[in-house]
Scaffold this active site. Sequence first.
Site, PDB file in Angstrom:
ATOM      1  CG  LEU A   1       2.769 -20.447  -6.440  1.00 34.71           C
ATOM      2  CD1 LEU A   1       3.937 -21.237  -7.036  1.00 34.71           C
ATOM      3  CD2 LEU A   1       3.214 -19.731  -5.165  1.00 34.71           C
TER       4      LEU A   1
ATOM      5  N   GLY B   1       3.475 -11.874  -8.080  1.00 37.83           N
ATOM      6  CA  GLY B   1       4.107 -11.371  -6.849  1.00 37.83           C
ATOM      7  C   GLY B   1       5.033 -12.430  -6.266  1.00 37.83           C
ATOM      8  CG  HIS B   2       3.290 -15.938  -4.555  1.00 37.05           C
ATOM      9  ND1 HIS B   2       2.017 -16.252  -4.963  1.00 37.05           N
ATOM     10  CD2 HIS B   2       3.185 -15.575  -3.258  1.00 37.05           C
ATOM     11  CE1 HIS B   2       1.175 -16.097  -3.955  1.00 37.05           C
ATOM     12  NE2 HIS B   2       1.853 -15.684  -2.914  1.00 37.05           N
TER      13      HIS B   2
ATOM     14  CD  GLN C   1       3.678 -12.168   6.352  1.00 33.48           C
ATOM     15  OE1 GLN C   1       2.666 -12.755   6.680  1.00 33.48           O
ATOM     16  NE2 GLN C   1       4.219 -12.298   5.161  1.00 33.48           N
TER      17      GLN C   1
HETATM   18  P1  AMP Z   1       1.019 -15.203   0.574  1.00 30.47           P
HETATM   19  O1  AMP Z   1       0.997 -16.427  -0.264  1.00 30.47           O
HETATM   20  O2  AMP Z   1      -0.070 -14.243   0.246  1.00 30.47           O
HETATM   21  O3  AMP Z   1       1.143 -15.515   2.048  1.00 30.47           O
HETATM   22  O4  AMP Z   1       2.352 -14.425   0.214  1.00 30.47           O
HETATM   23  C1  AMP Z   1       3.601 -15.040   0.255  1.00 30.47           C
HETATM   24  C2  AMP Z   1       4.690 -14.002   0.085  1.00 30.47           C
HETATM   25  O5  AMP Z   1       4.505 -13.319  -1.155  1.00 30.47           O
HETATM   26  C3  AMP Z   1       4.661 -12.912   1.168  1.00 30.47           C
HETATM   27  O6  AMP Z   1       6.008 -12.585   1.503  1.00 30.47           O
HETATM   28  C4  AMP Z   1       3.965 -11.770   0.490  1.00 30.47           C
HETATM   29  O7  AMP Z   1       4.296 -10.506   1.017  1.00 30.47           O
HETATM   30  C5  AMP Z   1       4.473 -11.926  -0.934  1.00 30.47           C
HETATM   31  N1  AMP Z   1       3.552 -11.276  -1.878  1.00 30.47           N
HETATM   32  C6  AMP Z   1       2.214 -11.489  -2.006  1.00 30.47           C
HETATM   33  N2  AMP Z   1       1.696 -10.670  -2.945  1.00 30.47           N
HETATM   34  C7  AMP Z   1       2.725  -9.923  -3.411  1.00 30.47           C
HETATM   35  C8  AMP Z   1       2.832  -8.871  -4.392  1.00 30.47           C
HETATM   36  N3  AMP Z   1       1.786  -8.433  -5.061  1.00 30.47           N
HETATM   37  N4  AMP Z   1       4.049  -8.323  -4.594  1.00 30.47           N
HETATM   38  C9  AMP Z   1       5.144  -8.758  -3.905  1.00 30.47           C
HETATM   39  N5  AMP Z   1       5.110  -9.741  -2.968  1.00 30.47           N
HETATM   40  C10 AMP Z   1       3.912 -10.307  -2.736  1.00 30.47           C
END
Ligand code: AMP
Length: 283
Positions: free
Chosen positions: A33, A36-37, A153
């Site tokens: 995490l 962003g998350h 996605q």
């Molecule tokens: P992941 O763990 O990379 O699969 O991401 C999980 C969720 O967090 C997905 O909806 C991603 O688009 C979102 N996410 C990942 N990185 C960011 C970021 N830098 N800013 C905003 N959302 C993000």
Amino acid sequence: MQIITDPGQMQAIAEKLRLNRQLIGVVMTMGALHEGHLSLVKLARKSAGTVILTIFVNPRQFGPTEDLLRYPRPFEQDVALAKSAGVDYLFSPEAGSIYPEHFQTTLECGTLAARFEGEQRPGHFNGVVTVVTKLFNITKPHTAIFGEKDAQQLAVIRQLIADLNMDISIVAAPIVREENGLAVSSRNIYLSSQERSAAGIIYQGICHAEKRIAEHENNLQTIVKEVKEMISSTPGFHPAYVSFVDDTTFQPAETADAGKEYRLLLAVHVGKVRLIDNGKIRT
Ligand code: AMP
């Protein structure tokens, strides 16, 4: 915060919440995490009384040559971050409980998933929509928050919701960036400190494209060429694709029409790491 690993238990809790008229917001992640998350969790809090965060490194969305085994899994750290962000339930199942031995039903995406990430990572989006559907069925959310960081996605999931008549509203979260503009990502830890600071060039490319559109350059191929040159002239950076698409259909766009919304999509190889980014650009 309660940590749940069993899909049946999570589903029973979600059903009870619904019977008690609680609004459920879900944030789906692969863990490791970061800011962003956590921004997604914050948005979930705004629209729902109960927030479920899922952590599942989904084997079915990784290709055979990708980084499934070395994907970071700092679980204790994730638990602490989720707790401090105000998550109510952390659902973190084992792969075997999501894909038991006799599992055989999967979903298949259409044309939205054919290009870009779908083309470079065969089977990726089928794996994504299959697990997202399973996680929707397990967590029973009213609202689900996805990041614009993964713009294709997000479009594929909106299509899934519409195609399969799912009664879930999707909230899109803006991209959270590091100080130099690099989009925050769990994979950034694989970059050397030099690569990490140089990676600001990707965001500079997006800003350059915005500026060129504002200057009324309507030949999108010209802008793509300029952005590619900016990125390739950074040592060790190799664009996999840089392309403008129509923001709703994800069809490649060659000329900018007035009053429309486009998205510049980028994937860049930096050593063994593959970074993706994008920016919405209005004409
Ligand atoms: P992941 O763990 O990379 O699969 O991401 C999980 C969720 O967090 C997905 O909806 C991603 O688009 C979102 N996410 C990942 N990185 C960011 C970021 N830098 N800013 C905003 N959302 C993000």
